[in-house]
Structures are given as C-alpha cells and as structure tokens.
Scaffold this active site. Structure first.
Site, PDB file in Angstrom:
ATOM      1  CE1 TYR A 142       8.573   1.948   3.111  1.00  0.00           C
ATOM      2  CE2 TYR A 142       9.651   3.708   4.320  1.00  0.00           C
ATOM      3  CZ  TYR A 142       9.532   2.939   3.179  1.00  0.00           C
ATOM      4  OH  TYR A 142      10.366   3.165   2.131  1.00  0.00           O
ATOM      5  CE  LYS A 191       2.629  -8.672  -7.595  1.00  0.00           C
ATOM      6  NZ  LYS A 191       3.013  -8.800  -9.020  1.00  0.00           N
ATOM      7  CG  ASP A 223       4.175  -6.772 -11.750  1.00  0.00           C
ATOM      8  OD1 ASP A 223       3.121  -6.097 -11.729  1.00  0.00           O
ATOM      9  OD2 ASP A 223       4.170  -8.009 -11.922  1.00  0.00           O
ATOM     10  CG  ASP A 247      11.093   4.176  -0.727  1.00  0.00           C
ATOM     11  OD1 ASP A 247      11.624   5.302  -0.786  1.00  0.00           O
ATOM     12  OD2 ASP A 247      11.733   3.137  -0.484  1.00  0.00           O
ATOM     13  CG  ASP A 251      14.656   6.319  -5.189  1.00  0.00           C
ATOM     14  OD1 ASP A 251      14.060   7.247  -4.598  1.00  0.00           O
ATOM     15  OD2 ASP A 251      15.719   5.818  -4.791  1.00  0.00           O
TER      16      ASP A 251
HETATM   17  C1  IPM Z   1      12.473   8.412   1.075  1.00  0.00           C
HETATM   18  C2  IPM Z   1      13.564   7.633   1.743  1.00  0.00           C
HETATM   19  C3  IPM Z   1      13.062   7.140   3.094  1.00  0.00           C
HETATM   20  C4  IPM Z   1      11.851   6.267   2.849  1.00  0.00           C
HETATM   21  C5  IPM Z   1      14.124   6.398   3.941  1.00  0.00           C
HETATM   22  C6  IPM Z   1      15.387   7.194   4.108  1.00  0.00           C
HETATM   23  C7  IPM Z   1      13.565   5.995   5.273  1.00  0.00           C
HETATM   24  O1  IPM Z   1      13.973   6.592   0.931  1.00  0.00           O
HETATM   25  O2  IPM Z   1      12.019   9.423   1.649  1.00  0.00           O
HETATM   26  O3  IPM Z   1      12.071   8.032  -0.023  1.00  0.00           O
HETATM   27  O4  IPM Z   1      12.006   5.080   2.545  1.00  0.00           O
HETATM   28  O5  IPM Z   1      10.741   6.778   2.974  1.00  0.00           O
HETATM   29 MG    MG Z   2      13.113   6.594  -1.004  1.00  0.00          MG
END
Ligand code: IPM
Ligand code: MG
Length: 356
Positions: A142, A191, A223, A247, A251
C-alpha cells in the site's frame, strides 16, 4: 469526562452511518455522565469537491488535535476516474499514515441471531466463530514505491512491497498481546513460499513467539487461509497479517458473519488517539436512501470507547444493545436477503438507542 471526537463522515452512506453512531454516543454520554464533543472534517470525495484535495491539511490537523476519530466511508463513482494520488481512497491511506495507525483490529464474530444470513453451510455455522484480524496498516505494498515504466512488453505499472523488521515487530507485539488477552492462540498469515517480505515476516514472528511461550503460535499461507476461513473458521482466534492480505481476508471474514455491514474496526498507533471505522465502503448505490446498516459504525464507536477512552462498561453497553436488537429480530435490508421487513438506518438506530 470530556472527549473530543473528530468526525470524518466522508462519502456515500458515510454521513448516515456516522450520524447513527453519534446518536448512540450521545445516549451513552447521558447514561454514564460523559460529554462527547464532535467536530466534523472533510475527507474523500466531498473534500475533493470542496477543496480540490482528498485530505485537506485542516482535516489532518483536526484529527491530530482530537482524542479520537470516527470515520464513515470514502469514495464513489464520481471520483473513480481521478488519478491515483487524487482519489478519495488516497485520503484514507494518508490519514492512517499521518496518525501513524500501524495496527488495524478487525474482529469478526458470528452473531447466533444472524446464523441464517451467513453463506456458510449450517453445520459449519452451528459451531460459531469469533476471531480478530490484526492487520498491519501503514506498510507493505500500500505504501511501497509505485509507478509506470517501460518493461519487457512495453508500458508496465508496478507496486512494491517492503517490510522492515521494525514494522513486523511492532505489529507482531500487538498480535501476541491481543492473543494473550484472548485465547492465547495466534496464526500468522503470509506467503513465505514466494515472497521475500513474507520470509522476513515469518522469521520475526517466530522469534517473537519465543517471548510468548503461552501463546500457541502457527503460520499459514494466505491462499490456504482463504480456504480455511470458509471451511473451518473456528480454528482461528487471533490472526496477524500484512496490509494487503489483511484487507482481503477481512472482507472474507466479514461476509461469513452474514454481512459486511456488521464489521467494526479500530486503527491504532503508539498513543491513545485511534481511528474507528466500519470495514465496508461507501455503498454509493444506496447512499442517501436511509437503507444502510449503521451497526458496523456503531460497533466501531464501541471500540473507540474501549481502546481510546478505556470505557469498557460503556462499550459493553453498546455491544449488548446491538445483540438485543438482533435477538429481537430487527434487521436492516443487508441482513435479510430479500425476505421479511427491513428497518431503515434511522429505525434500527432508534431500536439500539432504546436498548441502551
Ligand atoms: C479497507 C478499505 C481500504 C483499504 C480502501 C478503501 C483504501 O478496503 O479499509 O479495508 O484497502 O485499506
Ligand atoms: Mg478493504
């Protein structure tokens, strides 16, 4: 006590969900005798529209001067075509870096009341799960060098991942300490079969594990971790991983709880001033329609009380109120999958306020 909170409502559903969390904090203030002062600052697309910059200097200064920061979400189609360093998301990375928020805690637990909303098979969900992802937040790909250049096949773009020993150690320490406060189980995800950064990551984590003999420590390749999360989420308790893997996996972890609209997060640094935000995005498709699920933001406010202000009882009170509202069967649209009656953002907030 008196607390100054910077509000970064942002874009899309950001303002609606932050307003809900503010109502909840005000109610907690009344009940427990605290004063929360709120000062709004611009971030993301709305800041671009007003000032030309996704992260105005005034916002950074305001956050640095506050006791804590509550953020909604940034971004939307309107700003999607801007160059990378002018995009709303850039502001999020900028504020994380400016406040040195190198730790991101993302808890994901299955609410028994929401079992049916989970996409996992009933026998997997039956066993429940409760994990927390400790994501490194100010390093890795990042923040590495990036750009465009002429490569073997002509024009190419590149991003680089770098991690220093120091960055791995400081996030490792948070992860081991978090494990000590929970069930003393830590899985580090990397990884290392391919990436040099992961090999250093693994080496540092192994070394640290010697300082925490009580913590049952293991490594897992990312993975495999993605697969294990849906196969057997119960095996995870505390997970530590790099910025990008965290990240992605957070999710995934959120979706198996039933909805990404439920997951809170805390971004922490060296001092008590943290930034608290839902892990979901700005959901432009439902913005301004009073349909958003404010629970992730409300639970983020609870994390703020716990981590930045040491107000554990107050945080518990919010979390219990959310539990009760879910147990009572109240749902926003994202939790229903098309069946039943959905409450609006303000309606579910009212229900939570009643339970406080
Ligand atoms: C998160 C989001 C952010 C990230 C984006 C919006 C930059 O996906 O906070 O998980 O990737 O960190
Ligand atoms: Mg995110």
């Amino acid at each position: 006590m008196n607390y100054n909170i910077a509000l970064l409502k942002g874009d899309g559903i950001g303002p609606e969900i932050v307003d809900s969390a503010v109502e909840v904090l005000k109610k907690i203030g009344e009940k427990f005798g605290h004063t929360f002062n709120f000062t709004p600052y611009l971030i993301g697309g709305c800041a671009i529209d007003a000032t030309g910059e996704p992260l105005p200097e005034e916002t950074v200064k305001g956050c640095l001067a506050s006791d804590s920061v509550l953020l909604g979400a940034v971004g939307g189609p309107k700003w999607d075509t801007l160059p990378g360093n002018k995009r709303p998301e850039k502001a999020l990375l900028g504020i994380r870096a400016a406040l040195e928020l190198f730790t991101n805690l993302r808890p994901a637990k299955l609410y028994p009341a929401l079992k049916d909303a989970s996409p996992l098979r009933a026998d997997i969900v039956e066993r429940g799960f409760d994990l927390v992802i400790v994501r490194e937040l100010t390093g890795g790909i990042y923040f590495g060098e990036r750009g465009k250049r002429e490569g073997k096949y002509g024009e190419e773009a590149y991003d680089t991942e770098a991690y220093s020993r120091m960055e791995i150690e400081r996030i490792g320490k948070v992860a081991f300490e978090t494990a000590m406060k929970r069930n003393k189980k830590l899985i580090s995800i990397d990884k290392a079969n391919v990436l040099e950064t992961s090999r250093l990551w693994r080496e540092v984590m192994h070394k640290m594990s010697e300082e925490y003999p009580e913590v049952e420590y293991s490594d897992m390749l990312v993975d495999n971790a993605a697969m294990q999360l849906v196969r057997n989420p119960q095996q995870f308790d505390v997970v530590v991983t790099s910025n990008m893997f965290g990240d992605i996996l957070s999710d995934e972890a959120s979706q198996i709880t039933g909805s990404i609209g439920m997951l809170a997060s805390a971004s922490l640094g060296y001092n008590k001033c943290g930034m608290y935000e839902p892990i979901h995005g700005s959901a432009p498709d439902i913005a301004g329609q009073n349909k958003a699920n404010p629970i992730a933001t409300i639970l983020s406010a609870a994390m703020m009380l716990r981590y930045s202000f040491d107000l554990g009882a107050e945080a518990d009170c919010i979390e219990k109120a959310v539990d009760k509202v879910l147990e009572a069967g109240y749902r926003t649209a994202d939790l229903l999958g098309g069946e039943g009656t959905a409450l609006s953002c303000t309606e579910i907030t009212e229900k939570i306020l009643e339970m406080i």
